[in-house]
Design a protein around this motif. Structure first.
Motif, PDB file in Angstrom:
ATOM      1  N   LEU A   1      -6.252  21.125  68.329  1.00  0.00           N
ATOM      2  CA  LEU A   1      -6.365  22.560  68.600  1.00  0.00           C
ATOM      3  C   LEU A   1      -5.309  23.369  67.849  1.00  0.00           C
ATOM      4  CD1 LEU A   1      -7.078  22.616  72.458  1.00  0.00           C
ATOM      5  CD2 LEU A   1      -8.666  23.204  70.618  1.00  0.00           C
ATOM      6  N   TYR A   2      -4.139  22.808  67.687  1.00  0.00           N
ATOM      7  CA  TYR A   2      -3.080  23.522  66.980  1.00  0.00           C
ATOM      8  C   TYR A   2      -3.248  23.484  65.466  1.00  0.00           C
ATOM      9  CZ  TYR A   2       0.061  24.740  70.838  1.00  0.00           C
ATOM     10  OH  TYR A   2       0.622  25.313  71.957  1.00  0.00           O
ATOM     11  N   SER A   3      -3.986  22.527  64.966  1.00  0.00           N
ATOM     12  CA  SER A   3      -4.121  22.375  63.515  1.00  0.00           C
ATOM     13  C   SER A   3      -4.739  23.598  62.843  1.00  0.00           C
ATOM     14  CB  SER A   3      -4.934  21.115  63.190  1.00  0.00           C
ATOM     15  OG  SER A   3      -4.254  19.966  63.644  1.00  0.00           O
ATOM     16  N   PRO A   4      -5.880  24.144  63.324  1.00  0.00           N
ATOM     17  CA  PRO A   4      -6.430  25.340  62.680  1.00  0.00           C
ATOM     18  C   PRO A   4      -5.513  26.557  62.821  1.00  0.00           C
ATOM     19  CG  PRO A   4      -7.653  24.809  64.682  1.00  0.00           C
ATOM     20  CD  PRO A   4      -6.772  23.654  64.392  1.00  0.00           C
ATOM     21  N   LEU A   5      -4.763  26.636  63.923  1.00  0.00           N
ATOM     22  CA  LEU A   5      -3.826  27.752  64.078  1.00  0.00           C
ATOM     23  C   LEU A   5      -2.731  27.668  63.020  1.00  0.00           C
ATOM     24  CD1 LEU A   5      -3.404  27.940  67.970  1.00  0.00           C
ATOM     25  CD2 LEU A   5      -4.759  29.430  66.498  1.00  0.00           C
ATOM     26  N   PHE A   6      -2.271  26.443  62.744  1.00  0.00           N
ATOM     27  CA  PHE A   6      -1.280  26.247  61.689  1.00  0.00           C
ATOM     28  C   PHE A   6      -1.828  26.735  60.350  1.00  0.00           C
ATOM     29  CE2 PHE A   6      -0.011  23.384  58.185  1.00  0.00           C
ATOM     30  CZ  PHE A   6       1.317  23.756  58.069  1.00  0.00           C
ATOM     31  N   VAL A   7      -3.085  26.417  60.074  1.00  0.00           N
ATOM     32  CA  VAL A   7      -3.712  26.833  58.817  1.00  0.00           C
ATOM     33  C   VAL A   7      -3.827  28.353  58.747  1.00  0.00           C
ATOM     34  CG1 VAL A   7      -5.817  26.732  57.425  1.00  0.00           C
ATOM     35  CG2 VAL A   7      -4.980  24.665  58.569  1.00  0.00           C
ATOM     36  N   VAL A   8      -4.214  28.980  59.864  1.00  0.00           N
ATOM     37  CA  VAL A   8      -4.365  30.437  59.911  1.00  0.00           C
ATOM     38  C   VAL A   8      -3.039  31.135  59.604  1.00  0.00           C
ATOM     39  CG1 VAL A   8      -4.772  32.410  61.435  1.00  0.00           C
ATOM     40  CG2 VAL A   8      -6.329  30.469  61.478  1.00  0.00           C
ATOM     41  N   PHE A   9      -1.973  30.697  60.275  1.00  0.00           N
ATOM     42  CA  PHE A   9      -0.673  31.337  60.053  1.00  0.00           C
ATOM     43  C   PHE A   9      -0.138  31.041  58.655  1.00  0.00           C
ATOM     44  CE2 PHE A   9      -0.442  31.168  64.809  1.00  0.00           C
ATOM     45  CZ  PHE A   9      -0.393  32.540  64.997  1.00  0.00           C
ATOM     46  N   LEU A  10      -0.412  29.840  58.145  1.00  0.00           N
ATOM     47  CA  LEU A  10       0.007  29.500  56.791  1.00  0.00           C
ATOM     48  C   LEU A  10      -0.704  30.395  55.778  1.00  0.00           C
ATOM     49  CD1 LEU A  10       1.738  27.521  55.143  1.00  0.00           C
ATOM     50  CD2 LEU A  10      -0.265  26.020  55.000  1.00  0.00           C
ATOM     51  N   TYR A  11      -1.985  30.654  56.017  1.00  0.00           N
ATOM     52  CA  TYR A  11      -2.758  31.556  55.147  1.00  0.00           C
ATOM     53  C   TYR A  11      -2.183  32.968  55.172  1.00  0.00           C
ATOM     54  CZ  TYR A  11      -6.651  34.444  53.526  1.00  0.00           C
ATOM     55  OH  TYR A  11      -7.415  35.356  52.869  1.00  0.00           O
ATOM     56  N   LYS A  12      -1.795  33.419  56.370  1.00  0.00           N
ATOM     57  CA  LYS A  12      -1.217  34.761  56.492  1.00  0.00           C
ATOM     58  C   LYS A  12       0.109  34.871  55.752  1.00  0.00           C
ATOM     59  CE  LYS A  12      -3.284  35.978  60.989  1.00  0.00           C
ATOM     60  NZ  LYS A  12      -3.854  37.288  60.610  1.00  0.00           N
ATOM     61  N   ILE A  13       0.888  33.789  55.758  1.00  0.00           N
ATOM     62  CA  ILE A  13       2.175  33.806  55.063  1.00  0.00           C
ATOM     63  C   ILE A  13       1.980  34.024  53.567  1.00  0.00           C
ATOM     64  CG2 ILE A  13       4.090  32.330  54.313  1.00  0.00           C
ATOM     65  CD1 ILE A  13       4.215  31.168  57.066  1.00  0.00           C
ATOM     66  N   ILE A  14       0.926  33.458  53.011  1.00  0.00           N
ATOM     67  CA  ILE A  14       0.660  33.602  51.582  1.00  0.00           C
ATOM     68  C   ILE A  14       0.498  35.073  51.208  1.00  0.00           C
ATOM     69  CG2 ILE A  14      -0.986  33.060  49.732  1.00  0.00           C
ATOM     70  CD1 ILE A  14      -1.594  30.446  51.206  1.00  0.00           C
ATOM     71  N   HIS A  15      -0.093  35.847  52.129  1.00  0.00           N
ATOM     72  CA  HIS A  15      -0.343  37.260  51.867  1.00  0.00           C
ATOM     73  C   HIS A  15       0.795  38.162  52.342  1.00  0.00           C
ATOM     74  CE1 HIS A  15      -4.349  35.435  51.630  1.00  0.00           C
ATOM     75  NE2 HIS A  15      -4.669  36.440  50.833  1.00  0.00           N
ATOM     76  N   GLU A  16       1.448  37.770  53.419  1.00  0.00           N
ATOM     77  CA  GLU A  16       2.530  38.588  53.961  1.00  0.00           C
ATOM     78  C   GLU A  16       3.685  37.692  54.403  1.00  0.00           C
ATOM     79  OE1 GLU A  16       1.308  41.517  56.879  1.00  0.00           O
ATOM     80  OE2 GLU A  16      -0.773  41.050  56.381  1.00  0.00           O
TER      81      GLU A  16
END
Length: 272
Positions: free
Chosen positions: A25-40
């Motif tokens: 369950l935490y794995s996709p959340l990690f991906v989401v926040f990692l994606y956001k870091i790339i942009h902001e």
């Protein structure tokens, strides 16, 4: 004669599927926040990415410890897993605290005229709050290390108690700050302001409070504190729900460089 301890069994860890499910369950959340870091590149996003990574690692280690006997008998692995669970809460609570303060600073009516209001205003010292979190985290880690080798250690239990109480006090402060934010934003007449965001912070504050109340209430009863029928719904689930709330659009305002003549609400604190 050498006595080996099965730490997962000793401390009430039983369910491999439950630990594995939360790691997933935490794995996709990690991906989401990692994606956001790339942009902001924002501090809160870094913190939440690290939090999710820590939780994936902690639940993975927990599942492995339960399922693999040789790993379950390794005190170092057990301590590492417990420390990961303890450290992660620091980032979750501090991220909520900083975001609520950021929004409060934009409110005209953000300082209630009362003794509690004065206390909360003092509690808006970010360095002081962060220092208290660090102290609570260190006390918890040292207590975990002591009780892992000796579950009946009074010193270890005392340190864990102190850590849990400090975390609870800080969580209560966060709940009260969030109540002030909700009242301030809902009384604001600015049509551009989106007061619904503060309600999400309210839900998050209550979830964090549930987690800490359970932790403090069971600090003297190790079997109940680690009872998975209670621990997963009252500790693991509230944390995961908080992480999910952080992904709601608008909760973490985008980082925008504005021209000097534009108001601060264009930085994402308002609905546009």
């Amino acid at each position: 004669m050498t006595v080996t301890l099965d730490f997962p069994e000793l401390f009430g860890w039983e369910s491999i599927p439950a630990a594995a499910i939360f790691a997933v369950l935490y794995s996709p959340l990690f991906v989401v926040f990692l994606y956001k870091i790339i942009h902001e590149r924002q501090r809160v996003l870094f913190t939440m990415t690290l939090f999710c990574l820590i939780r994936v690692a902690a639940f993975t280690l927990r599942a492995i410890s339960i399922g693999v006997t040789s790993v379950g008998e390794d005190e170092g692995v057990f301590i590492a897993t417990e420390v990961l669970f303890s450290v992660g809460f620091f980032g979750l609570l501090y991220s909520a605290y900083t975001l609520v303060l950021d929004r409060l600073e934009l409110c005209d009516d953000n300082h209630p005229t009362s003794t509690i209001g004065d206390i909360l205003h003092f509690a808006r010292n970010r360095r002081l709050f962060r220092l208290a979190l660090v102290v609570a985290m260190i006390l918890g880690i040292v207590g975990i290390d002591m009780t892992s080798s000796n579950p009946t250690s009074s010193t270890g239990t005392t340190l864990r108690k102190a850590s849990a109480v400090v975390f609870l006090i800080l969580t209560i402060v966060q709940v009260l700050q969030t109540v002030v934010l909700i009242r301030a934003e809902h009384s604001n007449k600015d049509p551009l302001r989106n007061p619904h965001v503060s309600l999400f912070f309210g839900v998050m504050a209550l979830l964090l409070l549930v987690r800490e109340v359970f932790t403090v209430a069971t600090i003297n009863d190790l079997s109940k504190a680690n009872d998975e029928d209670l621990w997963y719904p009252l500790v693991a689930l509230p944390e995961w729900l908080c992480a999910v709330i952080y992904t709601i659009p608008g909760l973490i305002p985008p980082k925008v460089d504005n021209p000097p003549d534009l108001p601060l609400y264009t930085q994402g604190y308002y609905q546009t």
